[in-house]
Design an enzyme around this catalytic site. Sequence first.
Site, PDB file in Angstrom:
ATOM      1  N   SER A  25      23.056 -25.015   0.913  1.00 19.97           N
ATOM      2  CA  SER A  25      22.557 -23.717   0.487  1.00 19.97           C
ATOM      3  C   SER A  25      23.545 -23.147  -0.543  1.00 19.97           C
ATOM      4  O   SER A  25      24.460 -23.855  -0.963  1.00 19.97           O
ATOM      5  CB  SER A  25      22.466 -22.841   1.729  1.00 19.97           C
ATOM      6  OG  SER A  25      21.921 -21.626   1.389  1.00 19.97           O
ATOM      7  N   CYS A  51     -14.492  11.707   2.493  1.00 20.02           N
ATOM      8  CA  CYS A  51     -15.057  12.944   3.007  1.00 20.02           C
ATOM      9  C   CYS A  51     -16.200  13.249   2.047  1.00 20.02           C
ATOM     10  O   CYS A  51     -15.975  13.379   0.844  1.00 20.02           O
ATOM     11  CB  CYS A  51     -14.021  14.068   2.984  1.00 20.02           C
ATOM     12  SG  CYS A  51     -14.783  15.651   3.373  1.00 20.02           S
ATOM     13  N   CYS A  76     -16.011  20.715   1.027  1.00 17.79           N
ATOM     14  CA  CYS A  76     -14.702  20.554   1.703  1.00 17.79           C
ATOM     15  C   CYS A  76     -13.639  21.299   0.889  1.00 17.79           C
ATOM     16  O   CYS A  76     -13.476  21.044  -0.310  1.00 17.79           O
ATOM     17  CB  CYS A  76     -14.340  19.075   1.808  1.00 17.79           C
ATOM     18  SG  CYS A  76     -12.651  18.814   2.400  1.00 17.79           S
ATOM     19  N   CYS A 119     -12.025  19.922   6.644  1.00 17.06           N
ATOM     20  CA  CYS A 119     -13.315  20.603   6.832  1.00 17.06           C
ATOM     21  C   CYS A 119     -13.975  20.191   8.152  1.00 17.06           C
ATOM     22  O   CYS A 119     -15.055  20.677   8.472  1.00 17.06           O
ATOM     23  CB  CYS A 119     -14.256  20.301   5.663  1.00 17.06           C
ATOM     24  SG  CYS A 119     -14.772  18.571   5.602  1.00 17.06           S
ATOM     25  N   LYS A 155      17.191 -17.810 -10.118  1.00 13.93           N
ATOM     26  CA  LYS A 155      17.079 -18.366  -8.758  1.00 13.93           C
ATOM     27  C   LYS A 155      15.631 -18.195  -8.327  1.00 13.93           C
ATOM     28  O   LYS A 155      15.135 -17.080  -8.190  1.00 13.93           O
ATOM     29  CB  LYS A 155      18.014 -17.622  -7.810  1.00 13.93           C
ATOM     30  CG  LYS A 155      18.055 -18.237  -6.420  1.00 13.93           C
ATOM     31  CD  LYS A 155      19.172 -17.607  -5.603  1.00 13.93           C
ATOM     32  CE  LYS A 155      19.354 -18.318  -4.270  1.00 13.93           C
ATOM     33  NZ  LYS A 155      18.202 -18.244  -3.389  1.00 13.93           N
ATOM     34  N   CYS A 212     -12.420  14.652   8.945  1.00 14.52           N
ATOM     35  CA  CYS A 212     -11.631  15.232   7.856  1.00 14.52           C
ATOM     36  C   CYS A 212     -10.810  16.394   8.419  1.00 14.52           C
ATOM     37  O   CYS A 212     -11.374  17.332   8.990  1.00 14.52           O
ATOM     38  CB  CYS A 212     -12.542  15.727   6.730  1.00 14.52           C
ATOM     39  SG  CYS A 212     -11.633  16.652   5.467  1.00 14.52           S
TER      40      CYS A 212
END
Length: 666
Positions: free
Chosen positions: A88, A424, A429, A409, A119, A406
Amino acid sequence: MNEKEEIRNKIFSIWKEIEEWDNAYYNLDKPIVSDEIYDKRIIELQKLETKYANYFSFDELNNSPTQKINAKASDIFKKVTHNSPMLSLNKAYTLEEIQKFINNIHKITNEYSFFIEPKIDGLSISVKYQNGKLLQAITRGDGIIGEDVTNNIREIDSIPKTISYYNDLEVRGEIYLELDKFEKLNMMLAKENKPLLANPRNAAAGTLRQLDANIVKERKLSAFLYQIVNPENHNIKTMNEVFNFLNALGFQTTKDSKVVKNIEEIKNYIDNFKHIKKTLNYETDGVVIKLNELKYYKTLGSTVKFPHSAIAYKYEPNAIATTIKNIFITVGRTGLVTYNAELEPVQLSGSTISFATLNNFQYINDLKIEIGDLVYIKKAGEIIPCVIGLVNKKTKNSNFKKIEICPFCHNKLEDSKTMLEQYCVNETCPEILRKKLIHFASKDAMEFDSLGEKNINIFINNNLIKTIEDFFRLKNRKNEILKIERFGHKSIMNILSSIEKSYSNSLEKLIFGFSIKHIGTKIAYFLAEKIELLSNFLEFNYDDLLKYNEIGEKIVDSLKKWVSDKKNIETVKNLLEMRLDLKFISSRKTEKFSQMIFVITGTLSQPRSYFENLIKENGGNISNSISSKTSYLLVGIDAGNKLSKAKALNINIINESEFYELLKKN
Ligand code: IVH
């Protein structure tokens, strides 16, 4: 428990933890911690092991994860012992650590240079050739024993099956999956309702472990080669020569490698590559700095895990771990529901982050996230931070329930046709209305400079604005505004004058401000060009637009629906009554880019709209996707798919400075 036992237990528990992480990473292709967290723990363990070495037997210490690679060769493929171990790389996060690596080389020679290269974030492979033919390909496994994946490797185009070199040859490199192929693969898996792959590396590892070589062929893995075993046997003296040799035989090598002489040049490369890496079609996790002169490699030697002749430099992460404190939804101006995480605040790329998006419920479900879990968040360019994965499951289950109502609302939320999004759909709303008003006042729409979200909230709460036409009625309500705390004469005049200024605004900005479904800035501009005046808006024949490429039925339907809604008709009429008959204002200054089509990708130094305006002002067109008709692809940082497609189609690719050069021409 005495001190010795306590310390032994502590170290044993870190071993167990790292072994679990190793197993997840190497054997299951499902990492559970980031590289940064892994590296930190390994460094902590190394320090403890050095300090308390006398508490352990030699055999015990030899079994530590700091001394071996915890990857197992599976039972599916034949096990093969490597001729020379596949090691490694040691890691550096700072220039000081690179300097230490150089100092160590300096101890044995002062005639050295470095070969520096990307790398690649993939998995390593060793490929043997005999008599010019590919003989065997072996994965790294635990570095000593790997798996024979020859049949699968034969399906990788960038690994030649025959070479015009007839001595025995062993080359090593990295198998990876290109980013656009990775995205496509995940899209396909999503369609088939299969679990998605976490990243290109896992996708490549999982693909290489398939028993059916056809799957490897289909998914189109790639390989970069960067090493030759026993190079002296082939009369190769430097790493640079290794690359030339590999290239000459038809192996793919990375394009951004360079011979450098000292730490300053290494630093320059690192600074420069930070930008380049974002334009590549493969994932990199740093750069590798290798001593260029191979003759010193033996003298320098190695530890059991890594050689002293090379080091990997890792960039600062752009993802970080933090805890989810709460999950809540927001509703946008189109009614679209977005799930969000409130976070334990963390610092990332120079800012404190307390919130991140979780997109939709499906996303939370896929990531198996719950309030209380430790997650990764990522911030890229101008994009809002996003939760990208679980670090550690702190909670037992994933009990977070889909939000059905929601919160603003209290109407039932509806699923989209794809079931991915929720909306929604209550037109009254209050949150949707609030978001629409904020949008109407924003920069790309009516540009009411002094009317940001805070002031709009105050006006809504004081019943001063409910609809967009109410903005234009504010001038008659000065006295009421003055009564609100925090509003003085001057601030009111600023607000009113920025509203007044919008009388000279363009029709396209007004149309964009209406928040009509599917109408963004580009389509709004296109529409305004055709409609010309707001007074034509309600009567316009929208079906006529279908003859243009830009407009499809979805957009025409949405427009027809909008102009037949009673409230919208009223709005337009009210605006016209208030003399707001805005007209299309062509932003064209020159015809320099006439007939040209530009595509923009990646993060640029200015918002994308800035470049789009420049292109339009000069008569050019903008498209979202690359095709053979594209004239130029303007690339910024983090370019992905589009860049590789443009390369494949031989499209002119330009960066920001080349774009300005183009503007200056003629
Ligand atoms: S040289 C002694 N060069 O990174 C190992 N490795 O973290 C020599 N890797 O095991 C490897 N890109 O799988 C080298 N340009 C590159 C690399 C690279 C990716 C991988 C390789 C290695 C791992 C170490």
